[in-house]
Design a protein around this motif. Structure first.
Motif, PDB file in Angstrom:
ATOM      1  N   THR A 134      14.458  97.424 -37.215  1.00 14.26           N
ATOM      2  CA  THR A 134      14.910  98.090 -35.995  1.00 14.26           C
ATOM      3  C   THR A 134      15.580  99.413 -36.340  1.00 14.26           C
ATOM      4  O   THR A 134      16.591  99.426 -37.053  1.00 14.26           O
ATOM      5  CB  THR A 134      15.906  97.199 -35.228  1.00 14.26           C
ATOM      6  OG1 THR A 134      15.341  95.898 -35.054  1.00 14.26           O
ATOM      7  CG2 THR A 134      16.237  97.802 -33.882  1.00 14.26           C
ATOM      8  N   ASN A 189      15.470  93.765 -30.237  1.00 16.42           N
ATOM      9  CA  ASN A 189      15.451  94.864 -29.271  1.00 16.42           C
ATOM     10  C   ASN A 189      16.876  95.326 -29.015  1.00 16.42           C
ATOM     11  O   ASN A 189      17.807  94.520 -29.065  1.00 16.42           O
ATOM     12  CB  ASN A 189      14.825  94.424 -27.949  1.00 16.42           C
ATOM     13  CG  ASN A 189      13.402  93.920 -28.103  1.00 16.42           C
ATOM     14  OD1 ASN A 189      13.195  92.721 -28.285  1.00 16.42           O
ATOM     15  ND2 ASN A 189      12.441  94.802 -28.050  1.00 16.42           N
ATOM     16  N   GLU A 249      11.163  96.050 -24.631  1.00 10.93           N
ATOM     17  CA  GLU A 249      12.486  96.316 -24.077  1.00 10.93           C
ATOM     18  C   GLU A 249      12.421  97.370 -22.986  1.00 10.93           C
ATOM     19  O   GLU A 249      11.637  98.319 -23.061  1.00 10.93           O
ATOM     20  CB  GLU A 249      13.455  96.765 -25.175  1.00 10.93           C
ATOM     21  CG  GLU A 249      13.103  98.108 -25.791  1.00 10.93           C
ATOM     22  CD  GLU A 249      13.880  98.384 -27.056  1.00 10.93           C
ATOM     23  OE1 GLU A 249      14.468  99.478 -27.158  1.00 10.93           O
ATOM     24  OE2 GLU A 249      13.891  97.520 -27.948  1.00 10.93           O
ATOM     25  N   ILE A 254      14.299  92.423 -21.161  1.00 12.97           N
ATOM     26  CA  ILE A 254      13.298  92.277 -22.218  1.00 12.97           C
ATOM     27  C   ILE A 254      12.176  91.386 -21.706  1.00 12.97           C
ATOM     28  O   ILE A 254      12.429  90.272 -21.220  1.00 12.97           O
ATOM     29  CB  ILE A 254      13.910  91.655 -23.482  1.00 12.97           C
ATOM     30  CG1 ILE A 254      15.015  92.559 -24.044  1.00 12.97           C
ATOM     31  CG2 ILE A 254      12.832  91.410 -24.537  1.00 12.97           C
ATOM     32  CD1 ILE A 254      15.823  91.903 -25.148  1.00 12.97           C
TER      33      ILE A 254
END
Length: 329
Positions: A134, A189, A249, A254
């Motif tokens: 991420t 996310n 997202e 989500i």
């Protein structure tokens, strides 16, 4: 973008098959760089131990997946990909055909070449697979998920922060100290200032960690997820755990699709579609069950389109189709 085939369900949102042609792959890695969606590696049969080295590109204008054949592309599956500086594809860890790896490979989309930087800081006796990567606004990449053996996980934890740059030719792992549950085949996310980890375990479906920020806001096309949620009722029972699903997202919610569930009822990937919202209180909303039952697939937002590619389904069949997320008027 190619014309979509009419969806088969009454779901307010669902996946519609397109005429875009692509490779049959599962457990491949995907990311968006600029206006293009890239997928790399994966396997052509579900339980194969021989990963692919192929890299494909799909432009926002559609057409078909174009193979980019350049020397140095690694053979990997169960790895993670992240876009960097709207130019680079960063491949992290994965199964290389012999073992889990912690190596990093970079594809420069401008110069069309592969780079293998120096990598420091990861335990010598371990590697990564079925993890997530991420990008953070700090410029670092948060790595969460399975590494090496259970013995290694007990000694080292389940997370790392990756820093460095392509220009320096060096990347460094440092252990992420905040406690996270061990997961595999999950998704991550960022919404607002919190990180949401979904799935990868048979319990605790969503784990939340405050203090994170994404380098970019979710694309505006994902606002339609919020709009759809407003037309649904929340479910009273917490959905079961799952793995090898995908998530998209939006600014406040989500979308979760597919994967393999831990409820013991289904031995094959499911088509279940859920929306998780953080406000006013954390809640799940059931969109419905899609005819697209997949696990080990990839998803990306390209321009004003949300795309899904590949994965495996019933009888472990590995698919080549590309789908677009459609909204019922």
């Amino acid at each position: 973008m190619a014309r979509a085939v009419q969806q088969k369900t009454d779901n307010l949102i669902d996946w519609e098959e397109t005429a875009i042609t692509g490779p049959a792959l599962a457990f491949h890695a995907g990311c968006v760089v600029g206006d293009n969606f890239y997928i790399h590696g994966g396997v052509e049969t579900k339980d194969s131990k021989t990963p692919s080295h192929r890299l494909y590109e799909l432009s926002s204008s559609g057409g078909s997946w174009k193979e980019l054949s350049f020397p140095g592309s690694p053979s990997l599956s169960h790895h993670a990909a992240a876009g960097l500086n709207d130019r680079y594809i960063i491949l992290i860890g994965g199964w290389n055909g012999k073992a889990r790896s912690s190596k990093i490979y970079v594809f420069d989309t401008e110069k069309q070449l592969w780079i293998e930087p120096v990598v420091l800081g990861f335990p010598e006796d371990g590697g990564l697979s079925s993890h997530t990567a991420t990008a953070l606004d700090s410029g670092e990449i948060l790595i969460l998920g399975r590494e090496g053996s259970l013995r290694m996980q007990r000694r080292h934890g389940s997370g790392y922060l990756l820093s460095g740059s392509v220009e320096s030719g060096k990347f460094t792992y440092r252990e992420y100290t905040q406690e996270t549950a061990s997961r595999s085949g999950h998704t991550t996310n960022i919404i607002g200032s919190a990180l949401y980890i979904v799935g990868g375990r048979d319990n605790n479906l969503v784990e939340v960690h405050p203090g994170f920020k994404s380098p970019k806001p979710p694309p505006t096309v994902t606002n339609q997820i919020i709009t759809t949620m407003g037309k649904l009722s929340s479910v009273s029972k917490m959905p079961c755990g799952r793995k090898n699903h995908i998530t998209v997202e939006s600014p406040g919610a989500i979308l979760i699709h597919g994967g393999e569930t831990f409820d013991g009822k289904s031995r094959e990937p499911v088509g279940e579609m859920l929306i998780f919202a953080r406000k006013p209180t954390p809640s799940f909303y059931k969109v419905g069950v899609s005819e697209v039952k997949r696990a080990g697939h990839v998803c990306g937002v390209v321009g004003d389109k949300i795309l899904l590619h590949g994965g495996f389904g019933g009888k472990n069949h590995v698919y080549a189709e590309t789908f677009i997320l459609g909204y019922k008027k």
